[in-house]
Design an enzyme around this catalytic site. Structure first.
Site, short mmCIF file in Angstrom:
data_model
loop_
_atom_site.label_atom_id
_atom_site.label_comp_id
_atom_site.label_asym_id
_atom_site.label_seq_id
_atom_site.Cartn_x
_atom_site.Cartn_y
_atom_site.Cartn_z
N LYS A 26 0.83 -1.20 0.00
CA LYS A 26 0.00 0.00 0.00
C LYS A 26 0.87 1.25 0.00
O LYS A 26 0.65 2.17 -0.79
CB LYS A 26 -0.90 -0.03 1.25
CG LYS A 26 -2.12 0.84 1.15
CD LYS A 26 -2.98 0.73 2.41
CE LYS A 26 -3.73 -0.58 2.47
NZ LYS A 26 -4.36 -0.81 3.79
N ARG A 95 -3.14 3.08 8.62
CA ARG A 95 -3.48 1.94 7.76
C ARG A 95 -2.34 0.92 7.73
O ARG A 95 -1.20 1.28 7.51
CB ARG A 95 -3.74 2.42 6.34
CG ARG A 95 -4.61 3.64 6.27
CD ARG A 95 -4.63 4.28 4.89
NE ARG A 95 -5.23 3.42 3.88
CZ ARG A 95 -5.26 3.73 2.58
NH1 ARG A 95 -4.70 4.86 2.15
NH2 ARG A 95 -5.84 2.92 1.72
N GLY A 104 -6.60 -11.11 8.33
CA GLY A 104 -6.24 -11.26 9.74
C GLY A 104 -5.39 -10.12 10.24
O GLY A 104 -5.23 -9.92 11.44
N MET A 106 -4.51 -6.20 11.04
CA MET A 106 -5.37 -5.14 11.54
C MET A 106 -5.85 -4.25 10.41
O MET A 106 -5.13 -3.97 9.47
CB MET A 106 -4.64 -4.29 12.55
CG MET A 106 -5.64 -3.63 13.47
SD MET A 106 -4.92 -2.24 14.32
CE MET A 106 -5.01 -1.02 13.05
N ARG A 340 -3.35 -1.10 -6.62
CA ARG A 340 -2.41 -2.22 -6.69
C ARG A 340 -2.76 -3.03 -7.92
O ARG A 340 -3.86 -2.93 -8.46
CB ARG A 340 -2.50 -3.09 -5.43
CG ARG A 340 -3.82 -3.79 -5.34
CD ARG A 340 -4.00 -4.54 -4.05
NE ARG A 340 -5.43 -4.69 -3.83
CZ ARG A 340 -5.99 -4.98 -2.69
NH1 ARG A 340 -5.26 -5.13 -1.61
NH2 ARG A 340 -7.29 -5.10 -2.59
N HIS A 456 -4.01 -32.68 7.09
CA HIS A 456 -3.99 -34.07 6.62
C HIS A 456 -4.87 -34.22 5.38
O HIS A 456 -4.44 -34.76 4.36
CB HIS A 456 -4.48 -34.99 7.74
CG HIS A 456 -4.56 -36.43 7.35
ND1 HIS A 456 -5.71 -37.00 6.84
CD2 HIS A 456 -3.63 -37.41 7.37
CE1 HIS A 456 -5.48 -38.28 6.59
NE2 HIS A 456 -4.23 -38.55 6.88
N SER A 777 18.16 -40.96 -16.06
CA SER A 777 16.85 -40.39 -15.80
C SER A 777 16.64 -40.42 -14.29
O SER A 777 16.70 -41.48 -13.67
CB SER A 777 15.77 -41.20 -16.51
OG SER A 777 14.51 -40.67 -16.20
N CYS A 845 12.01 -38.43 -14.44
CA CYS A 845 10.76 -39.12 -14.72
C CYS A 845 9.91 -39.32 -13.48
O CYS A 845 8.91 -40.01 -13.51
CB CYS A 845 11.02 -40.45 -15.42
SG CYS A 845 11.92 -41.62 -14.41
N TYR A 865 15.49 -32.79 -20.22
CA TYR A 865 14.04 -32.91 -20.31
C TYR A 865 13.43 -33.28 -18.96
O TYR A 865 14.12 -33.75 -18.05
CB TYR A 865 13.63 -33.95 -21.37
CG TYR A 865 13.95 -35.37 -21.00
CD1 TYR A 865 13.06 -36.15 -20.26
CD2 TYR A 865 15.16 -35.97 -21.40
CE1 TYR A 865 13.36 -37.46 -19.91
CE2 TYR A 865 15.46 -37.27 -21.06
CZ TYR A 865 14.56 -38.01 -20.31
OH TYR A 865 14.85 -39.30 -19.97
#
Ligand code: ADP
Ligand code: MG
Ligand code: MG
Length: 893
Positions: A26, A95, A104, A106, A340, A456, A777, A845, A865
């Site tokens: 800001k 601010r 969350g 202020m 923004r 979980h 690989s 891979c 790759y």
């Protein structure tokens, strides 16, 4: 920590947009707008490092107070008013503003500087507008009480409602000066009751308390949780902005609004926003009164409207991106209070990036920086069609994307039962734990009331590709139903869960296929989004250094991956070629008592496997196909030990003939292993069972030769799994080369022989192994398992949530490559392998090949790759392109 003489306060005229870390988003953007000459109220920013110092020591760093005095004095002289002046007061807002916006934290306190005396001066200043002055004062006590002193917000809003009721008013605007003055007194009593002291009358004290509360809110529970979820470092701190107040609540010629320069959902250009007449700040978003569309401002205040449009165009041109804006009009004068680069949906990100390229605002490289593989992945899931406006039940955190529809069930057992009966189910739990695993597998989707993106439920669901919404904290769950927003959902009721947005709906919401997938499949689609995706994918393809292959075992998968842009197969597993109706042959092979019996079994398998390879090479004609020789522990191809034991026992009991089963049982017993994944598998199996690898190599080579004779262009690569020592590979290689040379003859087919690097010892002796390998690989799944010493199937659901909570790792190392550990093994093997054999081809891979962050790492390491599941191929292509552009930039991820 503070450095000697560090500057803690920046005037808006001193900063700029690239100082986000120091000034917060800001503050940096307010400074930028000030520099651009846009109408921003005067003000200053206290830096994030002042916050860090405050949080470390519990008090403001030395020198801060003096600096604030200095900047406040400058502000006062610029405005021609003094904070706390009884007759003509300066008011300010305090601010918060961190580098990342964060729920969350202020909120803002407006009208700081008002007290029992200056409220009278404010009324005079506003031409005798007492209503305005008391409205401002009561707002200050309300906001200050709530956010600085934790007074329950309801107490204030209830008091406001009662004041309105007493007047028979429906709207704050119908309260008069006297009502608001009385309300202010009431607010002061509420304040005193909850805090044990009077509302502070000293404006400097108000300012200091508000600032320190902003600092402390950095560590508020919700902010901490959010940072952990989004993996934002915990030590950044927040800045504080002190801004001279302008007033949108001075009458009908004043107001406040928000605007976007483009539709943040669709990306379409235009004027989007809301405006509220005679109102202050947060009223617009709080939904207290009905806003009007921004377009209507044109008729209310043409001059401000035109100026706003001009500023919006200027901001877009300057930031070269969609901007969102907060503004206030005070008596016909427009003020900019925030801007923004605006948040957007995944689809809008692609559309906006492509549009900005078309408009000549940015180049294609920049466009590619502004989209991500994660967004592309989101666009590749089917979506709910919300045209019929389904009933929204609740919203949680979208933890694993997808659109799942099914009957609500409240236990893992019921999920398994109903799924077995052919029902689609959604498992609803307060939170999940390892005991719910079977239910999670059986369900289409998972909904939990607790926990975030690292719970979980979230970790396991992502691991197995289940749709999951977690942390829907409005949901109350009982044994056989849940309630939310006054509705009850019983077991068996159908709900729809959107793992991308976190929304949960009542009933079966229709699901629409992804148009982006349709595009990749080569179907004709006429859509702006698809055009945008096409444009950015094409650019990624021309930019990237990494090739993208796919993991595919069948011709059908290979063909699909090819449509998705795969440039070969990086991993073809051959396990399935031994299963199904071929199982019997495999049993004969394993149980063979004589070399002849074994040779017979192998001879029977050979033509079957050759036919499989013919199909596969045909689907990938002209492109490399890496075939991994048989890898899993042999007992996986044998009947279950328990079952056999029971059969034999029963037959014996009944006096039936059981010689064959008994023999089989003996063999299975002999081969039983405590830790099969660390047992007789991979190259070890090939070295122990004579002829097994040879048969596979023959099938591969013969298939390739057959196709070459048909005029096709096969590129087989034979890959030996689980090698830990060069001697293993050398032994297999000698055997392979003999067969290859014999079969290839004059066909022109060229066969590469290489190895997986998936055992830590292989990575550490890569220099030796490279002598015998045409390619490496990296099997990052096993390399992660063996590097950490844990088995994915056992640990991910068992304790990863705890490890994530403790910050032992920020993300599961199976989801994203562990750069420091497993990644280091990859670096070592790359360097030492290439040192010995400069042309050594290197790929990946494991599943990490399709993970955006990991792709950036593989690009950095310089692999040739990555290979991933067909569905992830477009994501890997895009991220490989982004990696090539952003390599070396600090914010590449
Ligand atoms: P948030 O980060 O939640 O957007 P802000 O700090 O932007 O909080 O403040 C919310 C609103 O308060 C702003 O959009 C603006 O309308 C109002 N506001 C903040 N500072 C001022 C000011 N100095 N003068 C007038 N209104 C202000
Ligand atoms: Mg704001
Ligand atoms: Mg492996």
């Amino acid at each position: 920590m503070e450095k000697a003489g560090e500057k803690y306060v920046y005037d808006f005229s001193e900063g700029h947009k690239d100082l986000k870390q120091l000034l917060g988003g800001k503050g940096a953007n307010l400074a930028e707008m000030t520099r651009m000459g846009l109408p921003v109220p005067a003000g200053f920013t206290v830096t994030t490092s002042a916050c860090q110092a405050y949080l470390a020591t519990g008090s403001n760093p030395p020198g801060l107070a003096a600096e604030i005095d200095e900047h406040l004095a400058a502000l006062e002289s610029a405005m021609g008013r003094r904070l706390g002046d009884a007759s003509d007061p300066l008011l300010v807002s305090v601010r918060s503003g961190a580098a990342f916006s964060m729920p969350g934290m202020m909120e803002t306190v407006l009208n700081v500087g008002l007290n029992d005396e200056s409220v009278v001066g404010l009324a005079a200043q506003a031409g005798g507008n007492e209503r305005f002055a008391w409205d401002s004062y009561r707002r200050l006590i309300q906001m200050f009480g709530k956010t600085v002193c934790d007074v329950p917000g309801d107490e204030f809003s209830n008091a406001l409602d009662e004041a309105k009721a007493a007047r028979g008013a429906t709207d704050d605007l119908h309260l008069e000066a006297a009502d608001l003055q009385a309300l202010t007194d009431r607010y002061k009593r509420i304040f005193a009751k909850h805090t044990g002291h009077e509302f502070p009358q000293d404006p400097r004290e108000q300012m200091r308390l508000a600032m320190e509360a902003v600092f402390r809110s950095w560590n508020a529970e919700r902010a901490v949780l959010y940072r952990r979820q989004e993996r934002i470092p915990a030590d950044l701190g927040t800045a504080v902005n002190v801004v001279a107040m302008v007033f949108g609540n001075l009458g009908p010629d004043s107001g406040t609004g928000v605007a976007f320069t483009r539709d943040p959902a669709s990306g379409a250009q235009g004027i989007y926003g809301d405006y509220l007449q005679n109102a202050q700040g947060e009223d617009v978003v709080a939904g207290i009164r009905n806003t009007i569309p921004l377009d209507d401002l044109r008729t209310l205040d043409r001059r401000s409207y035109d100026e706003l449009l001009e500023i919006m165009a200027t901001l877009e041109g300057h930031y070269r991106d969609l901007c969102d804006i907060e503004f206030t009009i005070e008596r016909g004068k427009l003020w900019m209070l925030q801007t923004r680069v605006g948040k957007r949906t995944a689809g809008a990100a692609f559309r906006i990036a492509a549009q900005l390229v078309n408009e000549g605002m940015i180049d294609l490289d920049e466009a590619l920086r502004r989209v991500s593989g994660a967004q592309l992945a989101q666009l590749m899931f089917p979506r709910f069609d919300l045209a019929e406006e389904p009933v929204a039940l609740t919203k949680g955190i979208g933890a694993s994307p997808g659109a799942a529809v099914g009957r609500a069930v409240f236990s893992a057992e019921r999920a398994v039962e109903l799924a077995a009966a052919g029902e689609q189910v959604i498992l609803v739990r307060r939170e999940t734990n390892p005991e719910d695993l079977a239910g999670m597998i059986a369900a289409q989707g998972i909904l939990t009331a607790r926990g975030g993106k690292t719970s979980h439920a979230a970790v396991v669901a992502r691991g197995m590709g289940r749709t999951c919404v977690c942390g829907a904290d409005q949901v109350e769950i009982a044994a056989d139903r849940f309630t939310t927003g006054g509705r009850t959902i019983n077991e068996g009721d159908v709900i729809s869960v959107d793992g991308t947005t976190g929304c949960v709906y009542l009933g079966a919401v229709p699901v629409r296929p992804s148009e982006v997938v349709q595009y990749f499949e080569g179907e004709q689609t006429d859509s702006v989004l698809v055009d945008a995706v096409h444009k950015l994918m094409s650019h990624a393809d021309t930019t990237r250094a990494l090739a993208v292959r796919t993991n595919a075992d069948t011709a059908a998968d290979a063909a699909r991956a090819r449509r998705f842009g795969a440039e070969g197969i990086g991993l073809c597993r051959t396990e399935h070629m031994f299963l199904g109706d071929r199982r019997e042959l495999v049993e004969r092979l394993i149980l063979a008592a004589t070399p002849t019996e074994r040779a017979d079994a192998l001879a029977a398998l050979l033509p079957l496997q050759r036919a499989d390879f013919v199909d596969l090479f045909r689907a990938m004609d002209g492109l490399p196909v890496t075939v991994r020789l048989i890898d899993p522990p042999l007992h996986e191809f044998l009947p279950s030990l328990e079952e056999l034991a029971v059969n034999v026992a029963v037959a014996r009991e009944r006096g039936e003939d059981h010689a064959e089963d008994a023999q089989l049982l003996d063999a299975v017993r002999r081969m039983h292993e405590q830790n099969p994944m660390l047992g007789l598998r991979g190259v070890r199996l090939g070295l122990v069972i004579p002829g097994l690898f040879a048969m596979q190599v023959r099938a591969i080579t013969e298939a390739a030769v057959q196709l070459a004779r048909e005029g096709l262009d096969p590129h087989p690569e034979i890959m030996v799994p689980l090698v830990g020592a060069v001697q293993e590979l050398e032994t297999v290689r000698r055997e392979c080369e003999q067969i290859v040379t014999e079969v290839v003859a004059d066909s022109g087919v060229h066969v590469l022989i290489g190895t997986m690097i998936e055992v830590p010892r292989a990575a550490l002796t890569a220099g030796q192994i490279a002598e015998a390998a045409d390619f490496f690989s990296f099997g990052t799944n096993d390399l992660t398992q063996m590097g950490w010493g844990f088995s994915r199937d056992d640990v991910e659901g068992a304790f990863f949530w705890r490890y994530l909570e403790l910050g032992i790792f920020g993300i599961s190392p199976f989801e994203s490559i562990d750069r420091d550990g497993v990644g280091r093994l990859i670096r070592i093997a790359t360097e030492e392998g290439r040192a010995v054999r400069p042309g050594l081809k290197l790929g990946v891979c494991g599943e990490h090949g399709g993970d955006p962050e990991s792709v950036h790492f593989f690009h950095e390491v310089g692999l040739d790759y990555v290979s991933c599941s067909p569905f992830r191929v477009p994501v890997a292509r895009l991220e490989a392109g982004r990696a090539a552009i952003t390599a070396g930039e600090s914010d590449s991820r």
